[in-house]
Design a protein around this motif. Structure first.
Motif, PDB file in Angstrom:
ATOM      1  N   TRP A  59     -11.255  -1.151  -6.453  1.00 17.90           N
ATOM      2  CA  TRP A  59      -9.863  -1.029  -6.654  1.00 17.90           C
ATOM      3  C   TRP A  59      -9.480  -0.309  -8.065  1.00 17.90           C
ATOM      4  N   SER A  93       2.690   0.296  -8.991  1.00 12.45           N
ATOM      5  CA  SER A  93       3.297   0.085  -7.956  1.00 12.45           C
ATOM      6  C   SER A  93       2.316   0.056  -6.821  1.00 12.45           C
ATOM      7  N   SER A  94       1.390   0.933  -6.891  1.00  9.83           N
ATOM      8  CA  SER A  94       0.420   1.059  -5.656  1.00  9.83           C
ATOM      9  C   SER A  94      -0.948   1.150  -6.354  1.00  9.83           C
ATOM     10  N   ARG A 135      -7.758   1.576  -3.039  1.00 14.22           N
ATOM     11  CA  ARG A 135      -8.933   0.562  -2.622  1.00 14.22           C
ATOM     12  C   ARG A 135      -9.806   1.026  -1.501  1.00 14.22           C
ATOM     13  N   TRP A 170      -9.621  -9.393  -3.467  1.00 13.67           N
ATOM     14  CA  TRP A 170     -10.073  -8.308  -4.094  1.00 13.67           C
ATOM     15  C   TRP A 170     -11.243  -8.423  -5.049  1.00 13.67           C
ATOM     16  N   PRO A 175      -3.988 -10.157  -6.643  1.00 12.09           N
ATOM     17  CA  PRO A 175      -3.103 -11.483  -7.303  1.00 12.09           C
ATOM     18  C   PRO A 175      -3.204 -11.316  -8.880  1.00 12.09           C
ATOM     19  N   VAL A 193      -2.642   1.506  -1.294  1.00 12.78           N
ATOM     20  CA  VAL A 193      -1.788   0.371  -0.641  1.00 12.78           C
ATOM     21  C   VAL A 193      -0.719  -0.035  -1.712  1.00 12.78           C
ATOM     22  N   LYS A 194       0.473  -0.545  -1.207  1.00  9.99           N
ATOM     23  CA  LYS A 194       1.324  -1.326  -2.080  1.00  9.99           C
ATOM     24  C   LYS A 194       0.970  -2.641  -2.433  1.00  9.99           C
ATOM     25  N   GLU A 195       0.201  -3.179  -1.765  1.00  9.24           N
ATOM     26  CA  GLU A 195       0.019  -4.877  -2.007  1.00  9.24           C
ATOM     27  C   GLU A 195      -0.624  -4.782  -3.227  1.00  9.24           C
ATOM     28  N   ARG A 196      -0.460  -5.772  -4.252  1.00 13.16           N
ATOM     29  CA  ARG A 196      -0.934  -6.092  -5.497  1.00 13.16           C
ATOM     30  C   ARG A 196      -2.117  -7.082  -5.366  1.00 13.16           C
TER      31      ARG A 196
END
Length: 182
Positions: free
Chosen positions: A31, A91-92, A95, A24, A82, A77-80
Motif C-alpha cells: 500500500w 485521504s485515499s 492498495r 495492512w 490503522p 480506497v478511502k479506508e485508512r
C-alpha cells in the motif's frame, strides 16, 4: 520451468510503521498514499501498473523475506490503515492484495545483492536505463573512485528485470511460485 508474461516487482518496505497495522500487514498487501502532500500522484503511480498474477519479491527492512503474487490490480480506497505513519495526511490509499506468500530459503539483504552482482547490475543500468529500478548507479567521483551502486532512495516498489530477478533468486534461494520469466 514455464514461461510467463507476468511482471516481477520488488517490494522494499520498513518495519518503522508496523506496515500499516492490522489488516495492512506485510505479506498481505502493498500500500501507499494515492498522492503525496502536494496532491500529486508522482512516485505512487507505479502501484497502478501492477496486474493480477504479477509476482512479488517481498523485502522487509532491506532483507529478502519471500515471494508472493498480486491477487488483483491496484485499488484506490478511502479506508485508512490503522497506523499510516508519515502518510497520515492522505485521504485515499493505493492498495494491492497479495497471496501465496512463500518464505525465502535464505534471508539475504538487498545490499548483499548489490555487492555480489555489482558489475552486472551497473551494466544493466548503464545500457538499459530501466525505469522504477531498485538500484541507482552513482558514477566515479573523487570520493568513490570505483563508483557506487546504491538502493534508489524512496523506492518502496520497483519493477524487476530478468537479470535482477535472477540475481536475487540465486542469492536468496527463491523461486517465483514455480513460474519463470519470458
Amino acid at each position: 520451468m514455464e514461461t510467463s508474461t507476468h511482471a516481477v516487482w520488488i517490494e522494499n518496505t520498513t518495519s518503522k510503521f508496523d506496515h500499516g497495522g492490522p489488516g495492512w500487514e506485510f505479506g498481505s498487501c502493498v500500500w501507499s498514499p494515492a498522492k503525496d502532500r502536494r496532491a500529486v500522484e508522482g512516485r505512487y503511480k507505479i502501484m497502478r501498473e501492477v496486474q493480477a498474477g504479477d509476482l512479488f519479491i517481498n523485502c522487509y527492512d532491506g532483507v529478502i523475506t519471500g515471494t508472493s503474487k498480486a491477487k488483483g490490480r491496484c485499488t484506490t480506497v478511502k479506508e485508512r490503515p490503522p497506523n499510516p505513519g508519515p502518510w497520515a495526511y492522505a485521504s485515499s490509499f493505493h492498495r494491492i492484495e497479495l497471496e501465496a506468500y512463500q518464505p525465502a530459503v535464505k534471508k539475504e539483504t538487498l545490499n548483499h545483492v548489490a555487492l555480489m552482482f555489482r558489475e552486472k547490475i551497473r551494466d544493466e543500468i548503464e545500457s538499459s536505463h530501466p525505469t522504477y529500478y531498485l538500484f541507482s548507479w552513482w558514477p566515479i567521483t573523487e570520493f568513490h573512485p570505483k563508483g557506487r551502486l546504491v538502493l534508489s532512495q524512496g523506492r518502496f516498489l520497483a519493477r524487476s528485470t530478468p537479470l535482477l530477478t535472477d540475481c536475487i533468486s540465486k542469492l536468496a534461494g527463491i523461486e517465483l511460485l514455480g513460474i519463470g520469466l519470458s
